[in-house]
Write a protein that holds these residues in place. Sequence first.
Motif, PDB file in Angstrom:
ATOM      1  N   ILE A 197       6.462   4.351  -0.558  1.00  0.00           N
ATOM      2  CA  ILE A 197       6.207   4.420  -2.012  1.00  0.00           C
ATOM      3  C   ILE A 197       5.193   3.236  -2.469  1.00  0.00           C
ATOM      4  N   LEU A 198       5.923   2.049  -1.969  1.00  0.00           N
ATOM      5  CA  LEU A 198       5.278   0.751  -2.123  1.00  0.00           C
ATOM      6  C   LEU A 198       3.629   0.787  -1.412  1.00  0.00           C
ATOM      7  N   LEU A 199       3.503   1.439  -0.370  1.00  0.00           N
ATOM      8  CA  LEU A 199       2.131   1.334   0.069  1.00  0.00           C
ATOM      9  C   LEU A 199       1.196   2.277  -0.703  1.00  0.00           C
ATOM     10  N   ILE A 200       1.638   3.356  -0.939  1.00  0.00           N
ATOM     11  CA  ILE A 200       0.978   4.280  -2.151  1.00  0.00           C
ATOM     12  C   ILE A 200       0.810   3.453  -3.296  1.00  0.00           C
ATOM     13  N   MET A 201       1.591   2.722  -4.013  1.00  0.00           N
ATOM     14  CA  MET A 201       1.477   1.921  -5.087  1.00  0.00           C
ATOM     15  C   MET A 201       0.411   0.796  -4.807  1.00  0.00           C
ATOM     16  N   PHE A 202       0.320   0.148  -3.630  1.00  0.00           N
ATOM     17  CA  PHE A 202      -0.641  -0.674  -3.331  1.00  0.00           C
ATOM     18  C   PHE A 202      -2.159  -0.161  -3.399  1.00  0.00           C
ATOM     19  N   SER A 203      -2.204   1.172  -2.530  1.00  0.00           N
ATOM     20  CA  SER A 203      -3.734   1.746  -2.546  1.00  0.00           C
ATOM     21  C   SER A 203      -3.878   2.133  -4.070  1.00  0.00           C
TER      22      SER A 203
END
Length: 485
Positions: free
Chosen positions: A151-157
């Motif tokens: 989820i954090l990777l998606i949030m960063f994108s």
Amino acid sequence: MMGKKNKPANIDFDKIFIILFPALLLIATAIFKEETYFLVVSLLACIFFYELVIFKYRLIYGLNGLRILSIPSLVFFTYTILIAIPSITVYLSETHPNRFLYFFSILCYYIIVPLSYRISFLFSPIKINLLHKNFLGGFKKSKLDIIGYEILLIMFSLSVGILFIYLLRVDRIPLFEIFSNKNAYLALEILREKSMKLLDVSIFEKYLFSWQREIILPFGILGSLFLAAQYNRNKYKILFLLFLLMGIFNNSLTVAKMPTASIIFSLCSFYFIYRQRINFKFVLISLIVIFIFPIFIMYVVSIPELRSPEIVFTALLNRIFVIPAAVLFQYFKIFPSMHSFLYGKSTNLFSWLYSEGNFKTANYVAKIWWQEPNTTGSANAVYLGNFWADFGIAGVIFSTLFVALFLHYFYLLILRSSNYSKNIIYITLTTGLVGTFTFNFISTSVTILFITKGLIFVIILLILQNLFFGRLVKESNSIKTSSFV
């Protein structure tokens, strides 16, 4: 890893206040006279009442709750230090007839809120035994960490995309103006307004830019820091550094002081709850790093002749300890003396009932208070301001009741979502929202907190998490996850 954690301090701050209450009354009698004495004793008595009512649950609602960053405790402490105590000075400096209602409205918090907590506790109790068992220990790993990283990777994108859109939409970035224009101080205030509030974009984009500052980036920073602290892996450390750099850059673009300071405040809160102990050195260093950016901005926006350390420092103290209580008084001074009560026009919850639509209360107050009829600025106040402007003392009472119910149930939702453990959910939310429930709370209306600051978005996410991932949290408080994450 951050190193060996300390055992939490066992100082019972609420019990200390109750024991020292008679001594505080004697000191007040010896120091203060007449009107000041009445105000000080009234405030002390109301705080004493609050402490007695919530004493059994002081780890949730009292000063002791600060050890676990309990949201009701954060609000109680901040409201007392930055609204209630300074209100005495504001009261004594004013002569307007509504000053008594102003002070009475502030004291209502200490009567209505604890009683509301006790009633809420009867219908939806918080498991204090689990708080004592789990929260005075260390951070907890869970299977949710695996999902959290994705989820954090998606949030960063997502945050990269939002930042890119924002940079395309803004003609002149205030932060860049500081370094490219030596006379930027002459236009910095209006540039800040144009770079956010007056930005010519859709309302959805405005909310998206705000959620980026208030929710997405803080949660990304604290969530990735949690993983880095727990697993000590390079991919988490890199993600944390990327989020941190993105957050500092994004939140400083408009040169608004609070968004950037809130990130640093959240990091200090993370360290505090991780170590479970603070000392004078930690407090001093934290205050310095939290206010570095605000001091720099206050220095830059000042007229060159007034850029002295004494003036800037005094202005900072005034902004923190005086302005929140002073701006609230302006609402009591203006309504209904200069303008009749609004009866719901100040919020979109009721303004649709009126043909003239929403009344921009904060801007109206700013125009009168600052004596600038054309200003686009806003004199934002704690929740009491707008509800007084709408419904008078009835608005004060019902809004305080609503705030108490919300604080209880919102914190209960966080506890249930984290299964009463200091896992990635609890740590990310409490540390990420520490600025929202301290400095933002005492200078923002309820509707702004919910919509513009994104609290309604957080509530929806917590409900969805309970529906889809609640079982994972309950099953994995003590499992080994290092091989998966």
